[in-house]
Enzyme design. Structure first.
Site, PDB file in Angstrom:
ATOM      1  N   GLY A  95       7.284 -29.982 -52.373  1.00  0.00           N
ATOM      2  CA  GLY A  95       6.070 -30.573 -52.914  1.00  0.00           C
ATOM      3  C   GLY A  95       4.824 -29.820 -52.487  1.00  0.00           C
ATOM      4  O   GLY A  95       4.093 -29.273 -53.312  1.00  0.00           O
ATOM      5  N   GLU A 142      28.635 -33.095 -50.294  1.00  0.00           N
ATOM      6  CA  GLU A 142      28.663 -31.644 -50.129  1.00  0.00           C
ATOM      7  C   GLU A 142      29.139 -31.247 -48.738  1.00  0.00           C
ATOM      8  O   GLU A 142      29.967 -30.344 -48.591  1.00  0.00           O
ATOM      9  CB  GLU A 142      27.277 -31.066 -50.440  1.00  0.00           C
ATOM     10  CG  GLU A 142      26.959 -31.190 -51.924  1.00  0.00           C
ATOM     11  CD  GLU A 142      25.599 -30.640 -52.320  1.00  0.00           C
ATOM     12  OE1 GLU A 142      25.452 -30.229 -53.474  1.00  0.00           O
ATOM     13  OE2 GLU A 142      24.677 -30.636 -51.475  1.00  0.00           O
ATOM     14  N   GLY A 153       7.110 -28.309 -47.751  1.00  0.00           N
ATOM     15  CA  GLY A 153       8.395 -28.438 -48.442  1.00  0.00           C
ATOM     16  C   GLY A 153       8.180 -28.101 -49.918  1.00  0.00           C
ATOM     17  O   GLY A 153       7.179 -27.492 -50.285  1.00  0.00           O
TER      18      GLY A 153
END
Lengths: 430, 430
Positions: free
Chosen positions: B18, B174, B16
């Protein structure tokens, strides 16, 4: 389905190239048109193999049917499945909407791949008819490379880098060529441990040449092009058995061999939709309805069968091939016959105008024949690309696919190399 | 996994934001880097809700990890799943590759949504973490409209046009905003029988305001924007029960109500990966590891935990939020700590630099706060769009998403409205 009915109702089963063009021809005419499809999208099947080869995304070759007919008052789109036809009572039965009466019925349900009586092969040798098929094959192919790279350090990896394509028609040739290119140009650079020589792609054809619908010299050209990409073309070879990890092939000589593989793609043989077996009609060996010269059923001039589902005798006495142009032209023809409300005796027979056929073998490699003239190499490929982009249903998709192809042509990086693990869900969407 | 080892080995679990940035920081450094992820792609999660809302295609927000590191000699990518860690012996166990020894380990496995002890809700109320999740939600939403349109003529349709979004954080806001817009601008024109008033979208938030990480006036602005789109925002409301066709909601007052719905989307609460429970470490209520000021484990200075999986005390004493910028900055920090081979006492504590946070509510509607300054409306939306396109991992995807958004902005026709029925397969791809 009680609908207050003002105009005669035309029911169309299937929104492929055939059904779609019937509906388009009837836009704003004094008919109430009901267009039914199992899915919510019209699929541009000629490019489906590029989704399977991870070159294109599903949305780039499909468009929602409702959007195609947005704002059209007399065409109603339903996502449903036609399950049976009653010609005498003029009723079509749908899976969820139930019985629908019609004045005119157009059957354009297409076909599924046939395993010549071995439907059990389907699980291990998926065909290529739907977006789901294509995504399934894409995941099999991409995952195979990951497996091969893992195993490299452990045991036998060959199985995962051996891809078997069954059927040497346009679809088989196109998928085999695409796999060879993606493997060499895209996957290998990302899998430094694997070598070109590790990848084996077989194209298995029962007849004595691939692309049998094309002139022999084009078949030969296609074979050489495929072999230059590293594809091993096996003609006079039939599949005897399919297992999850190998395929058994029998040569004309009688010799049989087993090839270990994790990926078998089935591009051989079609069977028309079972829908056609739900009423009394003469079918051919592929389950196609023998239709009259106006594409209608004998004894039922208001019921038409078109596209893959129809056996229409062409000028040479053979049934017309299951190609998009045939379906499109039949769709337009039937649409206008209905629009003009022509009685059977006043209907001019349908004539297929063959603009030519083409198959692509890879980047800048293709074969095409039009008006007796053969094209090969870049020119044929350019023709192919142009025609396919031109006929894509929506302008937006034309734009997208063109961008993707230009990008791929330059970078060799196809657009959709995603392995999306499908979680087994308790409740699926339907 | 026997590899001849020349340099110290850095193993990174999770690609991801990170994990990817740790690996990027170590490119061409004297370390042997092994980057492991369950999938073959890096996912741009901030736009995942647009895939769920049928606005973008999976390939537009994901890029193959191998391609990101193509040609990098010291970074090896493996598609595999980390299942347990042995800190004292410095061994990470992978599902298919087995045991791997490491000199440095970075755990960036992310999180899954948590159902607060009601994991059985998962089947009916999918969360939004993976492409599979997003496609599942997309199919639920699109199919609901088809059902509603069918039933219209028969019975109750409300259930299919009622969408429940649980959780008033950025993701919930969202997805609720996107659903409202797609419903009104895209679906209704294609379903002439349905009316705007038929669609009901609920955003359910347990706290007393949505976007609680933002200043109160922005929460208020977001609520008003959502309500202008027709979303009903319910604060101080918790989900008591989830069934396949309804959800039970309890108000602070104690009153409970049942809402019939076919689509529940779970955007509440996270649980860090179970991988973190396979070794001795102090976890918080969300299963996150309490890390030291250098993101490492107490007693294990060579093992780091970053991103969603880590509980890192921020300057205000609270754990840093599970946002991309945190993961990115922690990834770069840990990467450089390893690169410089800093001993624990020489490591400067990690400091999170908050460039600001933003959430979009719909076309040209958003809220953002940066350096204490609040933005709303078009300016915030423009900022949001710019930042998100800028941070997309590949140039090609930046191009694609930009084109899609411009197209949608003009035509209101989002890009990926496909219902792809998933055939149940005997043998799945893995």
């Amino acid at each position: 389905m009680p609908l207050k009915q003002k105009y005669p109702r035309v029911v169309i089963a299937g929104a492929g190239f055939g059904g779609l063009n019937v509906a388009k021809t009837l836009i704003d005419s004094p008919f109430e048109v009901l267009l039914i499809d199992k899915t919510n999208h019209h699929l541009f099947q000629p490019l489906l193999y590029q989704v399977a080869a991870a070159a294109l995304s599903p949305a780039e070759i499909a468009a929602p049917i409702r959007t195609i007919f947005r704002g059209v008052r007399n065409v109603q789109v339903e996502m449903d499945e036609a399950i049976s036809v009653n010609p005498s009572q003029k009723i079509l039965t749908l899976k969820s909407l139930g019985e629908i009466s019609f004045d005119y019925l157009v059957l354009a349900p297409g076909s599924r791949h046939s395993y010549f009586g071995h439907s059990e092969w389907g699980a291990d040798a998926p065909g290529l008819k739907t977006l789901d098929d294509a995504l399934h094959i894409r995941e099999k192919v991409l995952t195979s490379f990951e497996h091969a790279e893992h195993l490299r350090r452990k045991t036998e990896t060959a199985k995962y880098l051996t891809f078997i394509v069954v059927g040497g028609g346009p679809t088989g040739v196109e998928i085999a060529g695409a796999l060879a290119e993606i493997g060499k140009n895209t996957m290998l650079p990302d899998f430094p441990i694997l070598k070109q020589s590790d990848i084996a792609i077989f194209l298995v054809e029962a007849g004595d040449r691939i692309l049998s619908a094309f002139p022999p010299q084009l078949s030969e050209h296609a074979r050489l092009s495929l072999e230059s990409l590293g594809v091993r073309v096996m003609c006079n070879a039939t599949v005897q058995d399919v297992k999850s990890d190998c395929v058994e092939i029998k040569r004309k000589s009688g010799a049989t061999e087993q090839i270990a593989t994790a990926t078998i793609i089935w591009a051989a043989g079609n069977n028309a939709s079972p829908l056609l077996q739900t009423f009394k009609a003469e079918l051919d060996d592929n389950g196609r309805v023998l239709v009259r010269s106006d594409c209608s059923l004998p004894d039922h001039p208001d019921i038409f069968v078109i596209g893959d589902a129809a056996n229409f005798k062409g000028s040479n006495g053979n049934p017309l091939p299951g190609l998009c142009p045939v379906a499109i032209q039949q769709g337009r023809y039937v649409g206008s016959v209905i629009k003009k409300r022509l009685s059977p005796e006043n209907r001019k027979p349908f004539k297929y105008f063959d603009k030519g056929t083409m198959a692509t073998i890879g980047r800048a490699k293709a074969v095409a024949v039009s008006a007796g003239i053969s094209f090969t190499g870049f020119l044929a490929w350019f023709l192919w690309a142009f025609v396919h982009i031109y006929f894509l249903i929506s302008f937006r998709n034309r734009l997208r696919v063109m961008v993707e192809w230009i990008w791929y042509y330059i970078t060799f990086q196809p657009g959709a190399r995603l392995i999306i693990q499908r979680m087994q869900r308790q409740s699926e969407t339907r």
